[in-house]
Write a protein that holds these residues in place. Structure first.
Motif, PDB file in Angstrom:
ATOM      1  N   ASP A 696      73.934  55.523  65.652  1.00  0.00           N
ATOM      2  CA  ASP A 696      74.885  55.232  66.900  1.00  0.00           C
ATOM      3  C   ASP A 696      75.427  56.826  67.313  1.00  0.00           C
ATOM      4  O   ASP A 696      75.728  57.599  66.224  1.00  0.00           O
ATOM      5  CB  ASP A 696      75.934  54.432  66.684  1.00  0.00           C
ATOM      6  N   GLY A 697      75.830  57.011  68.463  1.00  0.00           N
ATOM      7  CA  GLY A 697      76.659  58.394  69.014  1.00  0.00           C
ATOM      8  C   GLY A 697      75.273  59.197  69.024  1.00  0.00           C
ATOM      9  O   GLY A 697      74.245  59.144  69.009  1.00  0.00           O
ATOM     10  N   PRO A 698      75.877  60.573  68.901  1.00  0.00           N
ATOM     11  CA  PRO A 698      74.890  61.750  69.094  1.00  0.00           C
ATOM     12  C   PRO A 698      73.827  61.674  67.933  1.00  0.00           C
ATOM     13  O   PRO A 698      74.536  61.418  66.724  1.00  0.00           O
ATOM     14  CB  PRO A 698      75.818  63.019  69.288  1.00  0.00           C
ATOM     15  N   PRO A 699      72.624  62.187  68.171  1.00  0.00           N
ATOM     16  CA  PRO A 699      71.678  62.115  67.030  1.00  0.00           C
ATOM     17  C   PRO A 699      72.000  63.222  65.929  1.00  0.00           C
ATOM     18  O   PRO A 699      71.214  64.187  65.795  1.00  0.00           O
ATOM     19  CB  PRO A 699      70.427  62.460  67.752  1.00  0.00           C
ATOM     20  N   MET A 700      73.136  62.867  65.115  1.00  0.00           N
ATOM     21  CA  MET A 700      73.442  63.745  63.998  1.00  0.00           C
ATOM     22  C   MET A 700      72.737  63.680  62.822  1.00  0.00           C
ATOM     23  O   MET A 700      72.502  62.199  62.392  1.00  0.00           O
ATOM     24  CB  MET A 700      75.092  63.820  63.742  1.00  0.00           C
ATOM     25  N   LEU A 701      72.267  64.763  62.092  1.00  0.00           N
ATOM     26  CA  LEU A 701      71.372  64.659  61.045  1.00  0.00           C
ATOM     27  C   LEU A 701      72.308  63.816  59.867  1.00  0.00           C
ATOM     28  O   LEU A 701      73.238  64.323  59.720  1.00  0.00           O
ATOM     29  CB  LEU A 701      70.748  65.996  60.657  1.00  0.00           C
ATOM     30  N   CYS A 702      71.553  63.008  59.034  1.00  0.00           N
ATOM     31  CA  CYS A 702      72.147  62.223  57.983  1.00  0.00           C
ATOM     32  C   CYS A 702      72.252  63.150  56.711  1.00  0.00           C
ATOM     33  O   CYS A 702      71.382  64.217  56.718  1.00  0.00           O
ATOM     34  CB  CYS A 702      71.422  60.957  57.616  1.00  0.00           C
ATOM     35  N   LYS A 703      72.974  62.714  55.825  1.00  0.00           N
ATOM     36  CA  LYS A 703      72.751  63.279  54.637  1.00  0.00           C
ATOM     37  C   LYS A 703      71.781  62.796  53.479  1.00  0.00           C
ATOM     38  O   LYS A 703      71.202  61.644  54.003  1.00  0.00           O
ATOM     39  CB  LYS A 703      74.278  63.354  53.780  1.00  0.00           C
ATOM     40  N   GLY A 741      77.291  70.186  65.424  1.00  0.00           N
ATOM     41  CA  GLY A 741      76.708  69.538  66.856  1.00  0.00           C
ATOM     42  C   GLY A 741      75.793  70.426  67.464  1.00  0.00           C
ATOM     43  O   GLY A 741      75.650  70.111  68.529  1.00  0.00           O
ATOM     44  N   THR A 742      75.289  71.398  66.644  1.00  0.00           N
ATOM     45  CA  THR A 742      74.435  72.454  67.040  1.00  0.00           C
ATOM     46  C   THR A 742      72.735  71.831  67.201  1.00  0.00           C
ATOM     47  O   THR A 742      72.552  71.293  65.968  1.00  0.00           O
ATOM     48  CB  THR A 742      74.469  73.705  66.512  1.00  0.00           C
ATOM     49  N   PRO A 743      72.091  71.764  68.107  1.00  0.00           N
ATOM     50  CA  PRO A 743      70.871  71.281  68.055  1.00  0.00           C
ATOM     51  C   PRO A 743      69.954  72.112  67.043  1.00  0.00           C
ATOM     52  O   PRO A 743      70.053  73.154  67.086  1.00  0.00           O
ATOM     53  CB  PRO A 743      70.232  71.661  69.439  1.00  0.00           C
ATOM     54  N   ILE A 744      69.019  71.402  66.063  1.00  0.00           N
ATOM     55  CA  ILE A 744      68.175  72.070  65.348  1.00  0.00           C
ATOM     56  C   ILE A 744      66.972  72.568  65.819  1.00  0.00           C
ATOM     57  O   ILE A 744      66.332  73.467  65.150  1.00  0.00           O
ATOM     58  CB  ILE A 744      67.967  71.017  64.066  1.00  0.00           C
TER      59      ILE A 744
END
Length: 1531
Positions: A696-703, A741-744
């Motif tokens: 959920d939320g912005p598609p942030m990479l997981c650990k 928050g930077t796109p990969i």
């Protein structure tokens, strides 16, 4: 307890001890200590069971070994055991064993026998009811007539205790409900449990007696006499409530931080994070690459090209074999035939459907494919025909009926794809539902479709010069696959031609497909893996596909294994369900050989519970040549298509379920009960790139140690949701971002909807799906995990394995988990309840989350998907709208709801401080007054009117022929009374009283008459004789047993010396039927006034002073209390004068009265007002409306009445009965434009909804919207407000309900959330002053503050009529003073809460008008969580919850909120109401309902004024006299 030795004194001590505890006078610790000390002497020491104790199994020990063995051989329902896991079963049993030590009996719901719902199954047998309920039914019938006073209850304590021990079948059955395991423990437990239950019973009986004797702490009225006869209560209800209280006393797990601050705005508080919550500690994940996609030289440029190649070069090679219903081959389609037929169809679609200039289809158009699962050949031809014609196929399910689950959503898909043409087979077309004229039914929500049959005989051979256009695969859409979202919306995922081709290449590489292999497909060939492998990739590689339809699997579960064996298939495509079905049936076949299989692809292998299915299947079939590395679970989603597929041996991980709920991967080491074993689904697909992002939320990479949603970048995936660009962006164009928050990168990824992580060696592990994700209080739970835990609860003989739905509903700012399962027809109530109770415990222990609701529905009633699964969205929809019709339900809001606002802590503030505060705030004291009574102009008239008896004599002399009363009935036969006739009739009655009755001056005389002129004449006859009349409603002839005891009680309490009545009623009082209810031999003298001789009394009595008593007014309050108030001659004159001034009454006026004439303002208007003012009263007894509904309204029209008085019950009767007949009434000439004022006489808050409905409905008959208003009176003053002819219209305000609970008034705008409309209760009468006072401190309150209404007026009642004359009580309620401010004025306390508000309107004298708003009766308010609730507000919410709730009432019992709802629909809807009622009260009032009682219409007692008698209802419920349809005890 040794009942023989339990003395009355000890019981009394115990009773008072309980009373002090519930009143809050002692702490729980002190209470338990004292109680234990008191009971120590009576509880015998339990003997340790000897060696012999184990030999006899206890009634609640687990099933014996033989039955267990027998059960394991029995096949289970739909035989879907995909969730089965021995490890998990052990874990659940261990968790339940923990509960065994500390278990409390849960109260079992009470159900009426007729409420059982029959299952639609043909072979369904009626469910067996437990013997307990049968015994209780007979017990209830036996004891319905038992009644005694409290003293007898205490004397007979021995009998009651013995009865509790022997007869309370519920308490013993409930205590054994949860018992299982070895017998010695359960014996011990039952023994101690029964002791507790017996005690609970005793306490419950005693407490009921107490409750009827004492009111709540804020109660200000002591009962003078009670209408209810004290009942020793049947233990069934009370024991269950005690059990419910016991379950609520269990220590809960630490509650979450409170959601709300106790503030008027209820600001949401951010929950404080728990320091022990596991957090991800790994590094950020790096995208995982699949192996590169290989380049093959002879790869076709498009899928159609592959078909063309095999059609030309391998025409005889088999492409597809279809099976018949028995599992034998029906036909085989070769590649040659597939090519030629597809070509014919493509030609027909493009050239033969329309004209040459106006073709129906052109390339790029969308076409629906409607084919049954039993006909794969026709589907293949249609699909490839569409590809060759370059039209876009959209495969959908065959619609079988208008009621198909999700049918309307398929219509949404067809509409969003712009489809107007559907292809189908001739057989399928014949089977579609038709209209009577033979046309295909227009399904709800579907666009209009043209149906085209694609059987070979209807196709045209293409001309020689026509060739299909087969371009190189590009980004144009090739086909659309449908997908249902979590919310139930059906969307079409578009797959481009290049994606389709690349996906086939990737599957070929991952699965090593070779030309000429045989593949057995059990999956649905229209979508997902069944389509990708069995229709597309198979043609790419010239594979022979054998399609096994669902219908064959149902008839012969082993058919797919037999096909693999016979055809030496290399690949099989199955689901976990098929593995189980094969295992169940494998004993029938010994010579099966599966050594030919190189891949057994498990399509739903991503489900965590597939591990046990795969392992169990391997165990059974390894001896039949199955190799372990053959089993290949895979992960896929409609949007990204295949994500990963395993092609070597399995890797497993044992994870902590607690960690998973926080989204963290932790290897489980401590508690094996809450462990989850997952298997890998292999490596990511060739040519794909995979990441894990937060769901959920912005598609942030997981650990690396965090669970997230799998996103995939690949050419081999869906491209968009067709026709829905907005939704597409969020799913197909996701760019993951890092922790900053930077796109990969710039490559878009597609969300798969799968939750998982990347394990060692880049293996992919899936732990669930986003659509099955339940987010409760910030923790994640997987629906499938909960299903698995439920199914591990043994014995599973109650429900069907494959028919369980788990979803969440949003209630009170959080998700709440609901589980619905189909109950077997042969499951007994006891078994079902036991299974449900244990499921609740198991889920609580293993998942650390509470189930909000667990419902069982009859077999075959849950909505199904086309392939037999449960349609989740439709099930949820039915649950929320109350159309699921469960046959059993358990709600557990007390466990789940941990975010309630903090209970209110009242701060003591003195009256002086409040006064100073108001002065500082610039608020005036909340008081209001009517205009001055003034002096009467004619002094002679004044003298005559000092006593009503003199007024009547004066009118009989001065205007003998003036008609004072006209009485109407249903037959409209009119009887009248002139002044002289009334006087003469009164004289005759006086003579009879003095002669026959032997009456002394000041004696009380009961008047027992139906509404009429006899009642009025008798009243004045008593005044002439110097007696004090007491009007009593006559008993109901059809219901003597219920109504006669009330009459008897009033006669006894008033110490009546004589009864005046009619001949008919006199016979009734002395009849045998009456003797069954009361002692008929002890009636006072009864005088029949029907045929009296013409005699005049020797003299007419004149009271020496106006302060003497004129009459007694007896009434039963809504709290079930009978009170008689004394009305003096001075009060009568002042009240009549006040009404005369307010309503401008004089001799030439006519007033219509449709009220009961027995008490309050109704009696005053009916009997007194006309004699005083001289106006003509048209009397309409309300009971006449039952046989002639329009009587009242037609009378108003016929006599051109300007002023009329009625009750709420009359208004409701007209609104419900005549609301639809306004046109007919208009035709009959009914015209209400003459009505200037229609006043509803009541002692309650104005019912705004009813008065507005009445005004709107009869507006067409000319009724002015300003005409309807209300009056307000109370016991201490019969008329405080009455909307007269002068003064402004009643005003309406909207107040905030949250503030009202805090005793504050906050005005809000109309339509504001949580707003409550309140209407002014009419203009204050002349001579009346009211002030708003704090009921606790007795200090005055400021404007717009909620407090008790106190009144000062010359027509206040003189006091309560009591047998022993309790002066202190009278002084408190009739002559009380303010504690601060104006200490000299004497006030009477009404017992009603309200507030005064100065409006902008002007009254008759030109001053600003002060409006009085009545909010509710103080004694009826419910004190819960430190807040004050008015029952009517909760009841309004409950009545809105479901269309079948006709009426509702609420009350509290031992701090539990009980809701009684009348069901107007069928009994199968009864259990639908339980969750809806619980939800609405929680949402709107922030309260948890303790007990929900569903009853028949008309069960809630309502008095003649239309007011609910809630305390009567409570006593009837606790005495088990309601005969409820269903009683649900919320845990």
């Amino acid at each position: 307890i040794q009942a023989t030795s339990f003395s009355g004194t000890s019981l009394l001590t115990l009773f008072y001890l309980s009373l002090f505890f519930f009143a809050g006078d002692i702490t729980q610790k002190g209470y338990e200590k004292k109680r234990a000390k008191l009971l120590a002497a009576y509880i015998p020491q339990t003997q340790t069971p000897g060696p012999g104790a184990d030999s006899s199994p206890s009634p609640d020990a687990g099933p014996s070994a033989s039955t267990r063995q027998h059960r394991s051989h029995r096949s289970g329902g739909a035989r879907d055991e995909r969730y089965r896991s021995d490890i998990h079963t052990e874990a659940v049993q261990a968790a339940l064993a923990k509960h065994k030590e500390e278990k409390m009996p849960m109260p079992m719901p009470t159900k009426r026998r007729s409420a059982f719902v029959q299952s639609p199954m043909d072979n369904c047998t009626p469910p067996d009811t437990s013997s307990a309920s049968e015994d209780e039914g007979s017990l209830r019938r036996r004891q319905a007539a038992v009644s005694a006073v409290l003293a007898q209850t205490l004397q007979n304590s021995e009998f009651w205790i013995n009865r509790s021990i022997q007869g309370s079948s519920t308490s013993s059955s409930a205590s054994s409900t949860l018992s299982h395991g070895d017998s010695s423990k359960s014996h011990n437990h039952i023994h101690s449990q029964n002791q507790t239950n017996v005690l609970a019973d005793v306490l419950a009986h005693t407490r009921i007696g107490t409750e009827t004797h004492t009111l709540s702490k804020n109660s200000f009225l002591k009962p003078i006499a009670y209408i209810n006869v004290y009942m020793p209560v049947n233990s069934r209800v009370s024991t269950k409530i005690q059990q419910l209280l016991n379950t609520l006393k269990r220590p809960k797990r630490p509650p979450l931080s409170e959601f709300f601050l106790d503030d008027a705005e209820q600001i949401v508080e951010v929950p404080q994070p728990d320091p022990n919550t596991p957090r991800p500690e790994g590094r950020q994940i790096i995208p995982v690459k699949g192996e590169p996609l290989g380049v093959v030289s002879n790869w076709p440029p498009a899928l159609q090209a592959a078909l063309a190649r095999w059609g030309a070069t391998q025409a005889k090679s088999p492409a597809l074999t279809a099976l018949d219903i028995t599992g034998k081959p029906l036909y085989t389609l070769t590649y040659g035939k597939l090519w030629s037929r597809s070509l014919k169809l493509a030609y027909t679609l493009l050239n033969k459907l329309g004209t040459k200039n106006e073709p129906v289809l052109k390339p790029g158009d969308r076409v629906a494919l409607v084919y049954p699962n039993s006909d794969p050949g026709m589907f293949w031809v249609a699909f490839y025909g569409c590809l060759l014609a370059e039209v876009i196929p959209v495969p959908i399910e065959v619609p079988l009926s208008q009621k198909d689950a999700g049918n309307q959503q398929i219509g949404f898909l067809l509409g969003s794809c712009g489809i107007s043409l559907a292809l189908t087979s001739e057989v399928c077309l014949k089977g579609l539902p038709k209209t009577p004229s033979g046309e295909i039914l227009q399904f709800k929500g579907w666009p209009r479709l043209r149906w085209v049959v694609t059987d070979t005989k209807y196709l045209t051979k293409p001309s020689k010069d026509w060739q299909p256009h087969i371009p190189t695969a590009n980004s144009d859409t090739a086909y659309i696959e449908y997908k249902a979202s979590k919310e139930g919306t059906v969307m079409g995922v578009a797959v481009s031609k290049i994606s389709m081709l690349t996906h086939c290449q990737a599957l070929t590489q991952a699965c090593n497909y070779c030309e000429g292999e045989t593949l057995v497909n059990v999956l649905d060939f229209k979508k997902d893996m069944g389509l990708w492998h069995g229709v597309l990739t198979s043609v790419m590689n010239r594979i022979h596909t054998i399609s096994v339809p669902y219908s064959v699997m149902k008839a012969c579960p082993l058919s797919w294994v037999q096909r693999v064996n016979v055809s030496k298939a290399r690949v099989a495509l199955v689901k976990c369900r098929d593995l189980h079905w094969a295992m169940m049936a494998h004993r029938d076949q010994k010579d099966i050989n599966l050594s030919s299989l190189r891949m057994l692809i498990v399509a739903d292998g991503a489900n965590p519970w597939s591990v046990s299915s795969c392992d169990a299947f391997l165990n059974v079939f390894q001896s039949h040549g199955l190799k372990p590395e053959v089993i290949c679970p895979c992960a896929s989603s409609t949007e990204a298509m295949t994500v990963a597929i395993r092609s070597n041996s399995a890797t497993k991980a044992i994870l902590s379920m607690g960690g998973l709920s926080h989204g963290v991967i932790r290897v489980n080491t401590e508690d094996k009960n809450s462990a989850l074993t997952v298997q890998d689904v292999g490596h990511v697909m060739p040519g794909a790139l995979m990441c894990i992002v937060k769901p959920d939320g912005p598609p942030m990479l997981c650990k690396t140690d965090e669970i997230g949603e799998i996103v995939l970048n690949s050419r081999a995936g869906g491209t968009m949701y067709y026709g829905l660009p907005g939704v597409t962006k969020n799913t197909f164009e996701v760019i993951p971002v890092n922790s900053g928050g930077t796109p990969i990168g710039e490559i878009p990824f597609t969300r798969t909807g799968l939750l998982g992580f990347v394990g060692p060696g880049s293996l992919v592990f899936v732990v669930g799906k986003t659509e099955g994700l339940l987010l409760v209080s910030g923790r994640r739970h997987n629906a499938d995990d909960l299903v698995a835990t439920a199914l591990a609860v043994e014995p599973i003989k109650t429900v069907y394995r494959g028919r369980i739905a788990v979803f969440s509903v949003m209630v009170f700012y959080d998700e709440r988990i609901v589980m619905v399962a189909e109950q077997r027809p042969d499951a007994s109530e006891e078994d079902s309840f036991q299974w449900m109770s244990r499921v609740l415990q198991a889920i609580d222990s293993i998942h650390q989350v509470g189930l909000y609701c667990l419902a069982l529905v009859p077999a075959n009633t849950l909505p199904k998907t086309p392939l037999g699964g449960i349609h989740m969205c439709e099930t949820k929809q039915r649950f929320l709208e109350g159309s699921l019709h469960p046959c059993n339900i358990l709600m557990c809001p007390h466990t789940c709801v941990t975010n309630l606002p903090k209970p209110r802590q009242k701060q003591p503030v003195g009256p002086a401080s409040i006064m100073v505060g108001n002065l500082v705030a610039g608020k005036r004291i909340a008081q209001a007054a009517g205009r001055e009574l003034g002096l009467i102009e004619d002094q002679d008239l004044s003298r005559k009117h000092q006593f009503l008896s003199e007024a009547l004599q004066w009118r009989a002399q001065s205007d003998p022929d003036h008609v004072l009363y006209i009485l109407l009935n249903a037959k409209v036969t009119v009887s009248t009374a002139t002044c002289l006739q009334l006087h003469k009739r009164a004289e005759k009655i006086t003579a009879a009283l003095l002669e026959r009755g032997g009456i002394n001056t000041g004696d009380n005389v009961v008047l027992l008459y139906p509404p009429g002129i006899d009642l009025i004449a008798s009243f004045y006859g008593c005044l002439y004789a110097g007696c004090i009349p007491v009007t009593v409603r006559p008993p109901h002839l059809q219901n003597l047993s219920a109504t006669l005891p009330t009459v008897r009680m009033i006669i006894d309490v008033s110490k009546a010396a004589c009864i005046l009545t009619t001949q008919t009623l006199m016979k009734t009082l002395r009849s045998k039927e009456a003797a069954a209810s009361v002692n008929v031999k002890t009636w006072p003298t009864i005088i029949d006034t029907d045929d009296l001789p013409r005699k005049r009394p020797p003299h007419i009595y004149k009271p020496p002073t106006a302060e003497m008593l004129a009459y007694l007014d007896f009434s039963v309050s809504t709290t079930g209390m009978l009170t008689g108030v004394k009305i003096s001659h001075a009060a009568v004159s002042a009240l009549c004068r006040s009404i005369k001034l307010q309503c401008e009454l004089y001799s030439s006026r006519q007033v219509a009265i449709c009220l009961d004439p027995y008490c309050g303002l109704g009696f005053v208007l009916w009997c007194l007002s006309s004699v005083y003012s001289g106006h003509q009263s048209i009397l309409i007894p309300p009971m006449e409306l039952e046989s002639s509904l329009p009587l009242w309204l037609s009378t108003l029209s016929q006599y051109k009445i300007r002023d009329t008085f009625c009750s709420y019950s009359v208004m409701e009767l007209c609104t419900k009965g005549l609301g639809t007949q306004t046109e007919a009434l208009k035709m009959r000439g009914v015209n209400l434009s003459c009505v200037r004022s229609c006043v509803v006489v009541a002692e309650e808050r104005p019912r705004l909804a009813l008065t507005q409905s009445f005004s709107k409905l009869f507006k067409d008959l000319g009724l002015s919207p300003r005409a309807v208003s209300t009056a307000f009176g109370s016991r201490v003053n019969l008329a405080i407000c009455l909307q007269g002819t002068t003064g402004p219209d009643p005003s309406t305000v909207y107040v905030d309900m949250k503030s009202l609970r805090h005793d504050r008034v906050r005005l809000v705008e109309r339509g504001a959330p949580q707003s409550l409309p309140l209407m002014e209760s009419g203009t204050i009468l002349p001579g009346v002053r009211v002030i708003i006072v704090n009921p606790e401190t007795k200090g005055p309150l400021g404007d717009s503050h909620l407090g008790e209404i106190w009144v000062n007026s010359p027509h206040n009642a003189s006091g309560y009529y009591t047998i022993y004359g309790e002066e202190s009580l009278q002084a408190d309620h009739f002559n009380t003073r303010l504690s601060f401010g104006e200490p000299h004025t004497l006030w009477a306390r009404t017992g009603y809460l309200g507030f005064v508000r100065r409006t902008e309107l002007l009254d008759a004298s030109g001053d600003r008008h002060d409006a009085l708003f009545v909010v509710g009766y103080l004694d009826e308010t419910l004190e819960l969580r430190g807040l004050r609730y008015h029952p009517i507000d909760i009841e309004t919410s409950v009545s809105r919850a479901h269309r079948s709730i006709a009426e509702s009432a609420v009350f509290t019992w031992t701090n539990l909120l009980v809701v009684v709802a009348e069901l107007s629909g069928s009994e199968q809807e009864a259990l639908d109401l339980v969750p809806l009622v619980t939800n609405v009260v929680l949402e709107e009032h922030h309260l948890i309902v303790g007990v929900v009682v569903i009853v028949d219409p008309g069960v809630i007692p309502i008095n003649s004024r239309g007011e609910k008698q809630r305390m009567h209802l409570r006593d009837s419920f606790l005495a088990d006299q309601l005969d409820p349809i269903y009683v649900a005890y919320n845990m």
